[in-house]
Design a protein around this motif. Structure first.
Motif, mmCIF file in Angstrom:
data_model
loop_
_atom_site.group_PDB
_atom_site.id
_atom_site.type_symbol
_atom_site.label_atom_id
_atom_site.label_comp_id
_atom_site.label_asym_id
_atom_site.label_seq_id
_atom_site.Cartn_x
_atom_site.Cartn_y
_atom_site.Cartn_z
ATOM 1 N N GLY A 199 1.376 -15.300 -3.448
ATOM 2 C CA GLY A 199 0.203 -15.075 -2.179
ATOM 3 C C GLY A 199 1.146 -14.821 -0.798
ATOM 4 N N GLU A 200 2.239 -15.100 -0.809
ATOM 5 C CA GLU A 200 2.879 -14.923 0.734
ATOM 6 C C GLU A 200 4.379 -15.225 0.534
ATOM 7 O OE1 GLU A 200 1.968 -18.390 3.250
ATOM 8 O OE2 GLU A 200 1.262 -19.549 1.224
ATOM 9 N N PRO A 201 5.015 -14.850 1.463
ATOM 10 C CA PRO A 201 6.443 -14.784 1.445
ATOM 11 C C PRO A 201 6.859 -16.517 1.378
ATOM 12 C CG PRO A 201 6.008 -13.446 3.109
ATOM 13 C CD PRO A 201 4.589 -14.078 2.577
ATOM 14 N N ASP A 229 8.981 -15.886 -7.964
ATOM 15 C CA ASP A 229 8.310 -15.501 -6.670
ATOM 16 C C ASP A 229 7.681 -14.202 -7.246
ATOM 17 O OD1 ASP A 229 7.473 -14.393 -4.324
ATOM 18 O OD2 ASP A 229 9.426 -14.987 -3.389
ATOM 19 N N THR A 230 6.238 -14.330 -7.454
ATOM 20 C CA THR A 230 5.418 -13.033 -7.935
ATOM 21 C C THR A 230 4.707 -12.577 -6.742
ATOM 22 O OG1 THR A 230 3.640 -14.456 -8.288
ATOM 23 C CG2 THR A 230 5.235 -14.064 -10.027
ATOM 24 N N TRP A 259 2.356 -9.563 -5.867
ATOM 25 C CA TRP A 259 1.272 -8.717 -6.364
ATOM 26 C C TRP A 259 0.132 -8.890 -5.429
ATOM 27 C CZ3 TRP A 259 -3.016 -10.998 -9.462
ATOM 28 C CH2 TRP A 259 -2.978 -11.985 -9.621
ATOM 29 N N GLN A 260 -1.086 -8.093 -5.793
ATOM 30 C CA GLN A 260 -2.353 -8.196 -5.002
ATOM 31 C C GLN A 260 -3.568 -8.161 -5.785
ATOM 32 O OE1 GLN A 260 -1.248 -4.184 -3.474
ATOM 33 N NE2 GLN A 260 -1.202 -5.179 -1.368
ATOM 34 N N THR A 261 -4.700 -8.349 -5.171
ATOM 35 C CA THR A 261 -5.772 -8.148 -5.815
ATOM 36 C C THR A 261 -6.093 -6.839 -6.311
ATOM 37 O OG1 THR A 261 -6.899 -9.687 -3.555
ATOM 38 C CG2 THR A 261 -8.408 -8.253 -5.333
ATOM 39 N N ASP A 310 1.960 -3.288 2.528
ATOM 40 C CA ASP A 310 2.943 -4.381 3.139
ATOM 41 C C ASP A 310 4.218 -3.609 3.487
ATOM 42 O OD1 ASP A 310 1.624 -6.392 2.071
ATOM 43 O OD2 ASP A 310 3.003 -7.427 0.622
ATOM 44 N N ARG A 367 2.618 -7.742 6.057
ATOM 45 C CA ARG A 367 1.483 -6.680 6.104
ATOM 46 C C ARG A 367 1.699 -5.368 7.288
ATOM 47 N NH1 ARG A 367 -2.029 -6.240 1.733
ATOM 48 N NH2 ARG A 367 -2.960 -4.893 3.257
ATOM 49 N N ARG A 383 -6.222 -13.867 2.345
ATOM 50 C CA ARG A 383 -6.152 -12.589 2.808
ATOM 51 C C ARG A 383 -7.391 -12.442 3.660
ATOM 52 N NH1 ARG A 383 -5.270 -7.424 -0.744
ATOM 53 N NH2 ARG A 383 -6.128 -5.917 0.671
HETATM 54 O O1 PRX Z 1 1.199 -9.475 1.728
HETATM 55 C C1 PRX Z 1 1.191 -9.539 0.309
HETATM 56 C C2 PRX Z 1 0.934 -10.956 0.175
HETATM 57 O O2 PRX Z 1 -0.601 -11.106 -0.412
HETATM 58 C C3 PRX Z 1 -1.089 -9.581 -0.297
HETATM 59 C C4 PRX Z 1 -1.899 -9.726 -1.407
HETATM 60 O O3 PRX Z 1 -3.290 -10.608 -1.084
HETATM 61 P P1 PRX Z 1 -4.144 -10.656 -2.037
HETATM 62 O O4 PRX Z 1 -4.875 -9.470 -2.598
HETATM 63 O O5 PRX Z 1 -5.161 -11.978 -1.614
HETATM 64 O O6 PRX Z 1 -3.509 -11.270 -3.413
HETATM 65 C C5 PRX Z 1 -2.638 -12.594 -3.404
HETATM 66 C C6 PRX Z 1 -2.444 -13.085 -4.584
HETATM 67 C C7 PRX Z 1 -1.855 -12.220 -5.486
HETATM 68 C C8 PRX Z 1 0.314 -8.716 -0.365
HETATM 69 O O7 PRX Z 1 -0.213 -7.589 0.246
HETATM 70 N N1 PRX Z 1 1.959 -11.521 -0.977
HETATM 71 C C9 PRX Z 1 1.265 -11.738 -2.322
HETATM 72 N N2 PRX Z 1 2.447 -12.378 -3.063
HETATM 73 C C10 PRX Z 1 3.624 -12.190 -2.134
HETATM 74 C C11 PRX Z 1 3.211 -11.715 -1.092
HETATM 75 N N3 PRX Z 1 4.046 -11.641 0.050
HETATM 76 C C12 PRX Z 1 5.292 -11.992 -0.311
HETATM 77 N N4 PRX Z 1 5.611 -12.766 -1.298
HETATM 78 C C13 PRX Z 1 4.667 -12.809 -2.339
HETATM 79 N N5 PRX Z 1 5.335 -13.121 -3.622
#
Ligand code: PRX
Length: 654
Positions: free
Chosen positions: A392-394, A416-417, A419-421, A507, A522, A533
């Protein structure tokens, strides 16, 4: 030292232990590289084989990838399947009595649901929805607490080919209304109340508020799960109790076989412009992404107890609760509560209680639990854990090290995964039996994910330099479009700047000397607050909808626990308020945003000015606002500002 600085200085490396490697699904870098090479050499062959091996098809596909109408890519398009069949029916032969869901309730009691029981509950619900007239392709909004029946509702939709749109239970009536309208939903599934941290939260009342005023004529029925004993007003002819709906339904329901490209669901997420967009996912490709990532990244083993702490209102809860774990026949926890109730050891006591082996949570939760009791995990038996994950975030290296040492006892790799929606499933993450991990890096792409970091012209950047994170080839679990807005899909994700060919994630990132990817944040006006987000523009629109507000600009500032906090710069229609007045109006505006969008979007900090810093052409200078929010000295020349004096006003916190 800020989180970003500490990430830049990070150079620790943790190799997988021999013990972990020996049992890993992908053992060693040679095995990882072999998968990547296979994908490089024969991209369609690679994904085609995975799709054949991992999914039960009613009708096999003959073509893997159809690129004829790029970027509207199609995967496995002439194949037919049903996701609910893949998650339930196919396990009945050998896993009917295996526990599918351990439903851990808010009050600490729990209920085990076997695959057979889950199958029957889903079939009853599916038959119930059919009896209400829900058909293949109809949209169903799911606005539910984190109960096992939320998964049942989603699976039931999938079973009959209805497209669900889950709305996070913390969103307000306004957000529910927008989503219901955009998708023209026929049915809403909700509960009388949710229970979180010992408190009851009304959900049905919020649905009533969303539907009042007649803006949602598409809604024919509202199904209400009685989660508590609370009586709620039921609208005659529209509202029906879930318990009544399913009571006399058959416990079998023939799945609706759909094409692989049939939309499985829509999930709204924030962008930098306009209202949240409905990210539309497919059936076949999406399912495949969930399955392969659980095998590769989560190194799935049949005796695992998998726990993803996300809410089904977010993509993580879709892929790693509602679908992925069930598709591979896992036992998983569905957690209704909050990490701090009855106290801050809830995660650790629950891991001990259910012997959790794989634990997947967000950095913000880790950071807040460190604050509330860094030594609490040591009081519990966490020896069942073998793998940890974040999303979800760094994650800052300090939180990473605590997670690794105190929770994982130096034994469990951390995946540490990233990915995004939109990507539907893990995209960049270590395969834990192969890829050595570094605190703060999501490491290397999954095999078959053609990730790169490029400059404005689309050319790859040198190692060490920052750039835009892009994915150069379509992959099965990538979103298919934005619901009802193909043009926005194209311009947002496949912009012409990069030749219209690359998926542009939004990103920025850089690669280190080992090719490891480090996400920097972002590049657009999207904030990441506690892993959620939020679009700055959404919050600005909510603020200016308040009768007191003339103008508003929202930016993020670093926050120790939440990652990012929301700062709103506001110009009122009347005079700039001061002292007690300012405090009162700021509190009022925070409540207003909570009511318009949801508590998660509430500004942490509101500052009032007579104006906002603008260029002579009237453009708001967000860069300056970001510096103000962070409390940085403004060293740049502000003489081009039309109204330099407002900078002093906007420095003042309330
Ligand atoms: O900026 C990245 C961050 O969360 C964004 C995607 O958010 P959302 O669509 O709500 O999905 C979150 C759950 C998958 C990305 O563009 N993000 C997600 N995972 C990471 C991350 N930033 C850093 N490290 C991560 N592991």
């Amino acid at each position: 030292m800020s989180a970003i600085e500490s990430v830049l200085k990070e150079n620790r490396v943790f190799e997988p232990s021999d013990e972990f490697k020996t049992h890993a699904n992908v053992n060693g870098m040679d095995a990882y590289n072999a998968l990547c090479d296979k994908a490089n050499a024969d991209y369609e062959g690679f994904w085609g084989e995975l799709a054949r091996d991992n999914i039960a098809w009613k009708k096999p596909f003959t073509q893997v990838l159809d690129e004829s109408n790029a970027p509207f890519y199609k995967w496995f398009a002439d194949g037919q399947l049903n996701v609910s069949y893949n998650c339930l029916d196919r396990h009945l032969a050998d896993k009917a009595d295996k526990v599918a869901i351990i439903y851990e309730k808010d009050d600490g009691s729990s209920e085990n649901i076997t695959y057979r029981e889950l199958y029957e509950r889903v079939c009853r619900c599916a038959n119930g929805l059919k009896s209400l007239g829900v058909q293949k392709g109809d949209r169903v909004v799911v606005y539910m607490p984190m109960v096992a029946d939320a998964v049942v509702a989603m699976q039931a939709c999938a079973r009959i080919g209805a497209i669900h749109s889950v709305v996070f239970g913390g969103f307000s009536a306004g957000a529910v209304k927008d989503r219901v309208k955009d998708a023209a939903a026929k049915v809403i599934i909700t509960a009388n109340e949710s229970v979180r941290g010992g408190k009851q939260v009304p959900l049905k009342a919020t649905v009533d508020e969303a539907l009042a005023g007649g803006d949602c004529p598409s809604v024919e029925k509202v199904v209400v799960l009685a989660r508590t004993d609370a009586q709620v007003p039921m609208v005659e002819g529209r509202d029906i109790w879930w318990q009544d709906l399913v009571a006399n339904q058959a416990s079998e329901c023939e799945p609706e076989w759909v094409d692989a490209e049939h939309p499985l669901f829509i999930l709204y997420t924030s962008g930098s412009t306009g209202k949240p967009k409905g990210v539309q996912h497919s059936t076949g490709g999406y399912l495949l992404g969930g399955i392969v990532s659980l095998k590769w990244v989560f190194d799935y083993k049949p005796d695992d107890v998998f726990w993803c702490t996300a809410d089904v209102g977010w993509i993580t809860g879709h892929t790693y609760i509602a679908y992925g774990p069930l598709a591979i026949g896992a036992t998983q926890i569905v957690f209704e509560g909050v990490p701090t109730y009855p106290d801050a050891s809830r995660f650790w006591s629950t891991i001990e209680k259910h012997k959790v082996s794989t634990f997947y949570t967000a950095p913000t939760a880790i950071r807040s639990l460190i604050k509330l009791g860094a030594d609490l995990p040591t009081k519990y038996d966490l020896s069942s854990l073998r793998l940890l994950g974040t999303v979800g975030e760094p994650i800052n290296p300090e939180a990473w090290m605590w997670y690794y040492q105190v929770v994982g006892q130096n034994r469990c790799p951390i995946v540490d995964t990233w990915w995004q929606t939109e990507t539907g499933s893990n995209t960049i993450a270590p395969l834990p039996g192969a890829v050595a991990i570094k605190p703060g890096s999501c490491t290397l792409p999954l095999p078959g994910m053609m990730v790169d970091i490029v400059d404005e012209s689309g050319a790859p950047v040198e190692k060490g330099n920052g750039g835009f994170l892009v994915i150069k080839r379509p992959f099965p679990s990538l979103l298919r479009t934005i619901w009802g807005d193909d043009a926005r899909f194209k311009s947002t994700y496949f912009p012409e700047d990069f030749g219209g060919k690359y998926y542009v994630a939004g990103d920025s990132a850089h690669r280190d000397e080992n090719g490891y990817i480090w996400i920097m944040g972002r590049v657009d006006d999207v904030l990441n607050v506690s892993g959620h987000r939020l679009g700055t523009m959404e919050i600005e629109s909510a603020l200016v909808a308040n009768p007191l507000v003339a103008e508003a600009a929202v930016v993020g500032k670093p926050h120790e626990v939440k990652g990012e906090a929301v700062v709103a710069f506001v110009v009122l229609k009347g005079e700039r308020p001061q002292g007690e007045d300012a405090k009162r109006i700021a509190a009022e505006l925070k409540n207003w945003v909570a009511h318009e969008i949801g508590k998660i979007a509430q500004p942490d900090d509101i500052r009032f000015g007579e104006n906002l810093p603008k260029t002579r052409s009237g453009k708001i200078m967000r860069r300056l606002l970001r510096s103000l929010a962070k409390g940085e000295e403004i060293t740049s020349d502000i003489s081009t500002l039309e109204n330099p004096q407002v900078m002093e006003q906007l420095k003042q916190t309330i």
